[in-house]
Design a protein around this motif. Structure first.
Motif, PDB file in Angstrom:
ATOM      1  N   UNK B 296       0.841  -1.191   0.000  1.00 54.94           N
ATOM      2  CA  UNK B 296       0.000   0.000   0.000  1.00 54.94           C
ATOM      3  C   UNK B 296       0.873   1.236   0.000  1.00 54.94           C
ATOM      4  N   UNK B 297       0.268   2.338  -0.302  1.00 55.52           N
ATOM      5  CA  UNK B 297       1.003   3.608  -0.346  1.00 55.52           C
ATOM      6  C   UNK B 297       0.138   4.668   0.301  1.00 55.52           C
ATOM      7  N   UNK B 298       0.761   5.749   0.667  1.00 54.15           N
ATOM      8  CA  UNK B 298      -0.017   6.890   1.157  1.00 54.15           C
ATOM      9  C   UNK B 298      -0.776   7.491  -0.013  1.00 54.15           C
ATOM     10  N   UNK B 300      -2.074  10.293  -2.513  1.00 53.28           N
ATOM     11  CA  UNK B 300      -1.356  11.451  -3.039  1.00 53.28           C
ATOM     12  C   UNK B 300      -2.141  12.717  -2.762  1.00 53.28           C
ATOM     13  N   UNK B 317       0.364  19.018   2.676  1.00 49.37           N
ATOM     14  CA  UNK B 317       0.295  17.590   2.422  1.00 49.37           C
ATOM     15  C   UNK B 317       1.474  16.876   3.063  1.00 49.37           C
ATOM     16  N   UNK B 318       2.656  17.448   2.891  1.00 47.04           N
ATOM     17  CA  UNK B 318       3.855  16.819   3.448  1.00 47.04           C
ATOM     18  C   UNK B 318       3.749  16.727   4.967  1.00 47.04           C
ATOM     19  N   UNK B 321       1.394  13.905   5.939  1.00 51.97           N
ATOM     20  CA  UNK B 321       1.967  12.563   5.758  1.00 51.97           C
ATOM     21  C   UNK B 321       3.005  12.284   6.836  1.00 51.97           C
ATOM     22  N   UNK B 322       3.765  13.296   7.197  1.00 52.62           N
ATOM     23  CA  UNK B 322       4.758  13.121   8.256  1.00 52.62           C
ATOM     24  C   UNK B 322       4.086  12.736   9.571  1.00 52.62           C
ATOM     25  N   UNK B 325       2.950   9.199   9.395  1.00 48.21           N
ATOM     26  CA  UNK B 325       4.077   8.269   9.532  1.00 48.21           C
ATOM     27  C   UNK B 325       4.471   8.142  10.993  1.00 48.21           C
ATOM     28  N   UNK B 344      -4.423   5.119   3.200  1.00 49.81           N
ATOM     29  CA  UNK B 344      -3.516   4.287   2.418  1.00 49.81           C
ATOM     30  C   UNK B 344      -4.293   3.670   1.272  1.00 49.81           C
TER      31      UNK B 344
END
Lengths: 242, 495
Positions: B296-298, B300, B317-318, B321-322, B325, B344
């Motif tokens: 899976x991925x985060x 976009x 956005x960054x 996501x941080x 994480x 995800x």
């Protein structure tokens, strides 16, 4: 084609998976380097042994990487790379640098002739030498080539830095790839310019390689000159900010 | 039997509308008789053109302004869509309850080209159609009543089909009236006859005929999707009648984003607190990464924007996501896992996309497989035989003669050497176009593809990761005006 300018760092654990990440676009600037491949395409892994390794021997990092690659799209292998044992990346890079006008056939034939010439000379030396010396004579042209280029690599380089309206030559440590490039460049330039008129390139190049292998010759001298200049300008080292 | 509601193009509301210029006063008897029921109630409602032309010469300010839809309008569209789906299911003979979107799409786009369709269908010109009330034995007729204009024009006439059929098993012709949207007048249903349940070849042909997928302009093809997918998501009014906003973060400008950040950070604090408690008790253990990091991925930035219905910046956005994480690195309970799981998306495993052809056998019983490859302008087709001595024949010539350059021959050997099958296969190939290097690359790709039939799935994946199964997309870049070549500029002259 030139690689895209943006590279995703390893910090994003899952971000880079199968996702086309747009390069940060600043207003008023356009991209001048692009590739037919999107940013998500990864470089191919051509080494056969990488795949033949049994799963039990893989470390955790390697298993993770294997799993990751299964989800990634891979670029096509370039026409110059194969899984052959005879292929050497250093030789390929040197051949490309010797190439003029896209004439790869000529460059490659010159390269093979050079290696053959090196081998012949070494064999002559081997047969002419006594039994004790024969052990020291290196006959493999590939090792001679690699060692010669390694001997030609400068450790420190000079970079023109503009300060107060003047350009100063500041000593700067060089990256690995820059060093390799400079060694190859000096070798090729030396052979092209200082060649006697009737001498062919393979002959001259083999001569230079053998001399560089023994830490003699004009290319080594150029490297030493570079080092001396860096030593002379060491007072300007503080102009470097990186 | 009422018709399904169909849609043309994404921007157009899914109900089909007539062009204003189309007159209902066609003199064809068919029209009048069959459409009489529809005409009276629907004339004023249907005659509204909604289509976006391909080329706009003047700036259409009204069109550029983002169209906003009211909540009631969307609700009505959803109702009509559901009704239409049920009708389509009934027509198709499927169970309305289990009629999925895939069935809708399949019925709407059968996928064969217009030309085949026209050749195969015994349809007379529209003028010859008999009276629909005529219950005599007739051949399979379907009349086409919408103009197929040049690419880019939407359907401009009312689709109204009278479809006659004489079935062997069940007697009597069928009359299928397709209703478009909710325009049928209350009394109009009386004269419509319902279609029988069993969906057969002619019915499918009728639907494909009605909603042909052979249209070149993709936006003109009918689509029948849930209104949620067609109309862009819009935000409802964020404040009450007194002007006071509902959400406490309204004045940040990005209320959904910041409330999401608050929520995520709250969860992070909660998880850290729990971790501290565990540590204090001594029960803390290293968290095992049970989450499927690779599959899976985060999501976009675009997906997040779509989810929040808000514009975000790259930094926002960054940051988000941080934070996620960070949250996923802590020991989480089920609620937090579910929260992270919402952001995800699964990633496909690339090797599944390859279709491996099965082996074929020729008259002598020798196994062989074909593959095709392309590189720049070279096209190659290779036939790899199961048993052989490593002979490669190209256009009837041995490879040593055809490719005098070592590099090209190395490329031919590459797939076999990679799989340790150097002397074991015979290859016959044909190649045309391109230069020597691109022909070699094309043959290499063709051979690799053909070899896929002889090897295990793991080896196919290895070949894919070695770059042997990817078509090289690099082509010659065009020369640009004002430059000497693709990249080279003219010599710069100061004056």
């Amino acid at each position: 084609m030139a690689a895209p300018t943006a590279k995703v760092s390893r910090g994003w654990s899952g971000l880079a998976l199968g996702v086309r990440i747009a390069v940060l676009r600043l207003p008023g600037l356009t991209q001048v380097r692009w590739s037919r491949y999107g940013p998500e395409y990864q470089d191919p892994q051509i080494d056969k042994e990488y795949y033949r390794k049994p799963l039990a021997q893989l470390t955790e990092e390697e298993t993770y990487e294997r799993e990751l690659r299964k989800t990634q799209v891979i670029k096509a292998a370039p026409a110059t790379k194969t899984s052959s044992v005879f292929e050497d990346p250093v030789i390929s890079k040197f051949t490309n640098m010797m190439m003029k006008g896209g004439n790869k056939i000529l460059a490659r034939s010159l390269m093979t002739q050079t290696l053959e010439a090196v081998k012949r000379k070494q064999f002559e030396k081997y047969h002419a030498a006594s039994a004790e010396e024969q052990a020291t004579v290196e006959r493999n042209p590939y090792t001679i080539f690699h060692q010669a280029l390694k001997n030609c690599e400068p450790v420190i380089g000079l970079v023109p830095i503009l300060k107060g309206g003047h350009f100063y030559q500041v000593p700067v440590p060089l990256a690995e790839r820059r060093r390799r490039f400079l060694a190859m460049k000096w070798m090729i330039t030396e052979c092209r310019e200082k060649k006697p008129r009737r001498m062919l390139m393979p002959e001259k190049l083999s001569q230079e390689l053998l001399e560089a292998f023994c830490n003699r010759g004009p290319v080594i001298k150029r490297k030493h000159d570079m080092h001396k200049m860096a030593e002379a300008n060491r007072a300007l080292a503080h102009y470097r900010w990186w | 039997m009422a018709a399904p509601s169909v849609s043309c193009g994404a921007a157009v509301p899914y109900r089909l509308f007539l062009a204003g210029r189309v007159s209902f006063a066609r003199e064809q008897g068919l029209w009048k008789a069959a459409a009489s029921g529809l005409q009276t109630g629907t004339r004023c409602q249907i005659l509204r053109l909604k289509h976006s032309p391909a080329v706009t010469t003047t700036k259409n300010v009204a069109a550029l302004r983002r169209e906003s839809y009211t909540v009631d309008f969307i609700k009505k569209q959803i109702e009509e869509f559901n009704i239409g789906k049920r009708h389509l299911a009934n027509m198709m003979g499927e169970d309305p309850e289990t009629f999925t979107q895939e069935d809708v799409d399949a019925s709407l786009s059968m996928g064969f080209s217009r030309q085949e369709y026209w050749n195969g269908l015994p349809c007379p010109p529209p003028g010859d159609l008999p009276d629909p009330r005529d219950r005599t034995q007739g051949s399979c007729i379907a009349g086409r009543f919408f103009t197929s204009g040049p690419a880019g024009e939407a359907l401009t006439e009312l689709i109204h089909v009278v479809f006659w059929r004489l079935l062997e098993k069940t007697a009597g012709p069928y009359v299928v009236h397709l209703r478009l949207g909710a325009v049928l007048p209350p009394g109009g249903e009386g004269h419509l006859e319902t279609c029988r349940g069993d969906m057969c070849q002619e019915h499918r042909r009728a639907i494909t005929y009605l909603f042909p997928s052979g249209l070149f302009e993709k936006r003109a093809r009918p689509i029948m999707k849930h209104p949620e997918e067609i109309f862009p998501k819009q935000r409802a009014v964020q404040w009450g009648e007194d002007g006071r906003p509902f959400h406490f973060l309204f004045y940040t400008g990005k209320q959904s984003y910041y409330s999401l950040m608050h929520e995520a950070y709250g969860k992070v604090l909660h998880a850290e607190e729990r971790q501290d408690q565990l540590r204090a008790k001594g029960l803390f253990s290293e968290k095992s990464k049970s989450k499927d990091l690779i599959g899976s991925r985060w999501l976009i930035k675009e997906e997040l924007e779509e989810m929040l219905v808000e514009k975000l910046s790259d930094q926002d956005y960054a940051q988000f996501i941080r934070l996620l994480e960070r949250l996923s690195a802590l020991p989480c309970d089920a609620a937090e896992e579910e929260f992270v799981g919402r952001f995800r998306r699964t990633v496909t495993v690339q090797s599944k996309k390859h279709l491996i052809e099965p082996l074929q056998y020729d008259e002598q019983g020798m196994a062989f497989s074909t593959g095709q490859g392309k590189r720049k302008t070279a096209n190659a087709e290779a036939v790899v035989y199961g048993h052989g001595s490593g002979k490669i024949e190209i256009n009837g010539v041995d490879y040593l003669l055809y490719f005098p350059v070592t590099q090209d021959r190395e490329q031919l050997m590459f797939p076999f050497h990679f799989l340790d099958r150097l002397g074991k296969h015979d290859v016959t190939c044909t190649v045309s176009g391109g230069g020597r290097s691109s022909q070699a690359g094309a043959i290499r790709l063709a051979m690799s593809r053909a070899l896929c039939s002889f090897i295990t799935e793991d080896e196919v994946e290895w070949m894919r990761q070695a770059g042997l199964l990817t078509t090289d997309p690099r082509v010659r870049e065009r020369k640009k005006p004002g430059q000497e070549g693709a990249r080279r500029k003219f010599t710069w002259k100061k004056r």
